[in-house]
Design an enzyme around this catalytic site. Structure first.
Site, mmCIF file in Angstrom:
data_model
loop_
_atom_site.group_PDB
_atom_site.id
_atom_site.type_symbol
_atom_site.label_atom_id
_atom_site.label_comp_id
_atom_site.label_asym_id
_atom_site.label_seq_id
_atom_site.Cartn_x
_atom_site.Cartn_y
_atom_site.Cartn_z
ATOM 1 N N LEU A 223 0.832 -1.207 0.000
ATOM 2 C CA LEU A 223 0.000 0.000 0.000
ATOM 3 C C LEU A 223 0.862 1.250 0.000
ATOM 4 C CD1 LEU A 223 -2.462 -1.360 2.683
ATOM 5 C CD2 LEU A 223 -2.728 -1.438 0.206
ATOM 6 N N ARG A 224 2.153 1.063 0.204
ATOM 7 C CA ARG A 224 3.158 2.144 0.171
ATOM 8 C C ARG A 224 3.015 3.144 1.306
ATOM 9 N NH1 ARG A 224 6.684 -0.700 -2.737
ATOM 10 N NH2 ARG A 224 6.233 -0.810 -4.946
ATOM 11 N N ASP B 225 0.328 -9.796 -5.492
ATOM 12 C CA ASP B 225 1.665 -9.196 -5.394
ATOM 13 C C ASP B 225 1.634 -7.753 -5.903
ATOM 14 O OD1 ASP B 225 4.312 -8.961 -4.783
ATOM 15 O OD2 ASP B 225 5.018 -9.840 -6.655
#
Lengths: 319, 425
Positions: free
Chosen positions: B64-65, B306
């Site tokens: 999700l950064r 991924d």
């Protein structure tokens, strides 16, 4: 899109627009380059060495990786075609300031470049640049990573054709660090396209890539066996840093098993020629008596290199 | 809010249902399947005629950064992408900045995700502090803060003693350890499979033995320590064989593959396409086919998206310098359906790999449509074709190797906790 998606170096008429790799180039284009280069060999030996084919064109040598010989021969070739040549050694300027390859190229494009001669340490960088330049700009790969060095491969087959006339009955051995060599890959593609029936690669297992047989070559780990009855011996440069890592034990041991000396060369055909892309490591991959011997065509290779680069530049500029 | 989803084909692999059934939802829960409960009046009715109603998808790996890389993607954008892809529960790896190695960070992430009211986020904690590979994290505390498992993401953990202790420590608390097997030294500088494409293109390579030697180590340490091990994103035929043999010998490890690796191989790199620069590398067609078979015969437990959003600048570089990863949340369902159709796997089996089986690995109560369960579900049109266009993806990561590809299967509604979290326009 003006480029052919299946082969991004060709335009939609199937003509050479960029020169990125020798893989997948039709044999007609290879022959066209070799024949054109042949006509330039005469020019380079004249008193007045210039022809006006690229007059008014701006050729940018952009070298993201250091080079002396290749950059110089491109510069000479461009000047003999009457182009304006600008040399940029990017490794010491922009990228150290954090500019991306594509930004550098966009800036140079805005300076009305007509042709980029690109060298880069990463395989595929010229493909990336070719994908992003305008339709009137040509990109010529002057060596990218381990991938390709197409003008070197062309000048090598030019030298082979010059001395051996025909490819269809030749046995060629490429010796040394195949794994890291863009020269070896380019030679293999050029030779297979031109119909050379037997290409051998010779080296220790650590320096032969996993699937090299898929390129249509025979693998030898014993140099004496591999050199037997070959017509051409192409020696590769062994980078100094390779001798320090885990790929090899030492320069001395490499020379003993994979260096070319008179005794090993005697196993090849009596009229076999010896190539080397330079710069040579005398006493590492090649003995001085071979490098300077009568079977060596190493210096003629350099002169042919200018003719080949003139041919490539004039052909892409004309398409 | 009471919702009725009617006329749909309900597929619930966990409860072994594949039939035309209506679903009744009230107060965030499934209150009935089939016949309406007494006195049920729907505030909203979703007509699922011609569509499939299944449990919301469970994704075992979605980056999700957040925190730290909000310029690449934010929780908002990626949760929207998850819901658009029918994903209602997802596990996120700990390689954020800072890494998920402290309870406060995990609580903040859980809190941020909860307030968005979209997919449920299950953080995977860092196995070592800062993912530096030396000091263990407070796994029990982190578990209490919401971590469902611990991993080292794709950061090399080179010290086998630390790995051994980490597994022992995790086993003490019965905490699962998720590992992607890759020997860092054998993979050093590599960017592509050690095969014909890397040979041709001159790309530094990652041999299969980088995966298998690490896998052998992990399997032995798992046996030794009794840790609950899940293997993430296997890439090679040999690794699948090793898992099969280990299971045969009594090992209890589970494993997953990334959905990209079911469809792509090294050949897709073509002329240095950075969108095919993935971790682990795309391997040969033979490896790809072995992953597909493994997923069908259940050697591979689950398939994950991924999901790795990467910004455009990081992809516009020479292949080896480009950032690895591909966007995946919105493609997990259609790519799983594509595999199922091509390999003649039944729809319930295919959906099991992205619902029930993934939920089992996560150890969460999700991925089924039992009465009384949270109403996390997905309605999709299995026959609807759509073209992958990066600009129309909701994820901030537009990086996809499938640009221009026609895929079949599109989500029309996603419900999380009985709320409509996504509805196709």
């Amino acid at each position: 899109m003006w480029l052919n998606p299946r082969n991004p170096q060709l335009n939609k008429n199937g003509e050479l627009h960029h020169l990125l790799s020798l893989e997948g180039l039709p044999v007609e284009i290879l022959r066209q380059i070799l024949d054109t280069a042949n006509s330039f060999v005469g020019v380079t030996q004249r008193d007045v060495k210039k022809v006006p084919l690229l007059r008014g064109k701006a050729v940018f040598n952009i070298f993201f990786e250091a080079s002396t010989r290749t950059r110089t021969t491109f510069e000479i070739a461009a000047k003999r075609l009457s182009a304006d040549v600008i040399n940029l050694a990017i490794n010491v300027s922009s990228t150290s300031k954090g500019e991306s390859v594509l930004d550098t190229v966009a800036n140079l494009s805005a300076m009305q470049a007509d042709m980029f001669i690109v060298r880069h340490a990463a395989s595929g960088a010229p493909h990336l640049i070719a994908k992003h330049v305008g339709p009137d700009i040509h990109v010529i790969n002057a060596g990218d990573g381990r991938h390709s060095h197409p003008t070197q491969g062309l000048l090598d087959v030019f030298a082979i054709r010059h001395y051996k006339k025909d490819f269809t009955n030749l046995r060629v051995a490429i010796v040394g660090d195949i794994l890291h060599s863009r020269v070896a890959r380019s030679q293999i593609h050029a030779l297979t396209t031109l119909g050379c029936p037997e290409i051998r690669v010779i080296g220790p297992r650590t320096l032969i890539p996993a699937e090299i047989r898929g390129l249509g070559v025979h693998v030898y780990h014993d140099m004496r066996e591999g050199l037997k009855d070959v017509d051409v011996v192409s020696m590769l440069r062994l980078q100094n840093e390779r001798m320090k890592g885990a790929l090899l034990a030492s320069g001395q041991e490499f020379y003993k098993y994979y260096g070319l000396n008179d005794e090993k060369l005697a196993l090849a055909k009596p009229d076999a020629i010896v190539l080397h892309p330079g710069p040579m490591n005398r006493g590492v991959e090649i003995d001085s008596s071979v490098a300077d011997g009568k079977q060596s065509v190493i210096l003629p290779q350099v002169s042919f290199g200018i003719a080949i680069r003139m041919a490539v530049m004039s052909i892409v500029a004309g398409n | 809010m009471k919702i009725l989803i009617k006329n749909g084909r309900l597929i619930d692999p966990k409860n072994n249902i594949d039939a035309m059934r209506d679903v009744y939802i009230a107060a965030g829960k499934i209150v009935a399947i089939g016949a309406a409960p007494a006195g049920f009046t729907a505030n909203r009715t979703i007509d699922a005629s011609g569509k499939i109603v299944c449990p919301g998808l469970v994704d075992l790996s979605a980056r999700l950064r957040e925190p730290g890389f909000e310029y690449i993607a934010t929780l908002e954008s990626e949760m929207d992408a998850a819901c658009a892809g029918g994903v209602t529960s997802l596990a996120c790896p700990p390689d954020t900045d800072p890494p998920l190695d402290e309870p406060g960070l995990v609580e903040m992430l859980k809190y941020r995700a909860r307030t968005l009211n979209k997919a449920r986020v299950y953080p995977i904690g860092a196995l070592t502090a800062g993912l530096k590979g030396s000091q263990l994290t407070e796994m029990a505390e982190l578990r209490d803060a919401g971590c469902v498992a611990f991993s080292h993401a794709d950061v090399p953990l080179t010290d086998n003693q630390v790995l051994f202790y980490a597994m022992q420590y995790a086993a003490t608390f019965n905490i699962p350890v998720w590992l992607r097997p890759q020997d860092a030294s054998l993979a050093r500088n590599g960017v592509a499979h050690d095969g014909q494409v890397a040979t041709r293109l001159g790309l530094p390579s990652i041999p299969v033995c980088a995966e298998t030697t690490a896998l052998a180590t992990i399997l032995l340490l798992a046996r030794e320590t009794g840790a609950r091990v899940h293997l993430c994103r296997l890439s090679s035929a040999e690794a699948i064989n090793m898992v099969r043999r280990a299971r045969h010998d009594g090992a209890t490890v589970t494993c997953d593959v990334a959905v990209h690796h079911l469809h792509l191989s090294e050949m897709d790199i073509g002329y240095f396409d950075p969108h095919c620069h993935l971790i682990p590398p795309l391997r040969s067609q033979r490896d790809r086919d072995a992953l597909r078979r493994g997923l069908a015969d259940h050697t591979v437990d689950a398939v994950c998206s991924d999901h790795c959003p990467v910004d455009d600048d990081a992809k516009q570089l020479p292949f080896s310098e480009s950032e690895p990863g591909a966007t995946g949340l919105e493609l997990l369902l259609p790519l799983t359906l594509k595999w199922a159709e091509e390999d003649h796997v039944t729809l319930p089996t295919a959906l099991a790999r992205i619902t029930r089986d993934a939920a089992n690995i996560l150890g969460i109560d999700a991925g089924h449509l039992s009465v009384g369960a949270d109403a996390d579900l997905c309605v999709f049109d299995a026959e609807r074709y759509w073209k992958v266009e990066p600009s129309s993806l909701l994820s901030q990561g537009k990086n996809t190797p499938y640009s221009g590809l026609e895929l079949k299967g599109r989500v029309t509604h996603t419900l999380v906790g009985g709320q409509v979290a996504y509805e196709a326009k």
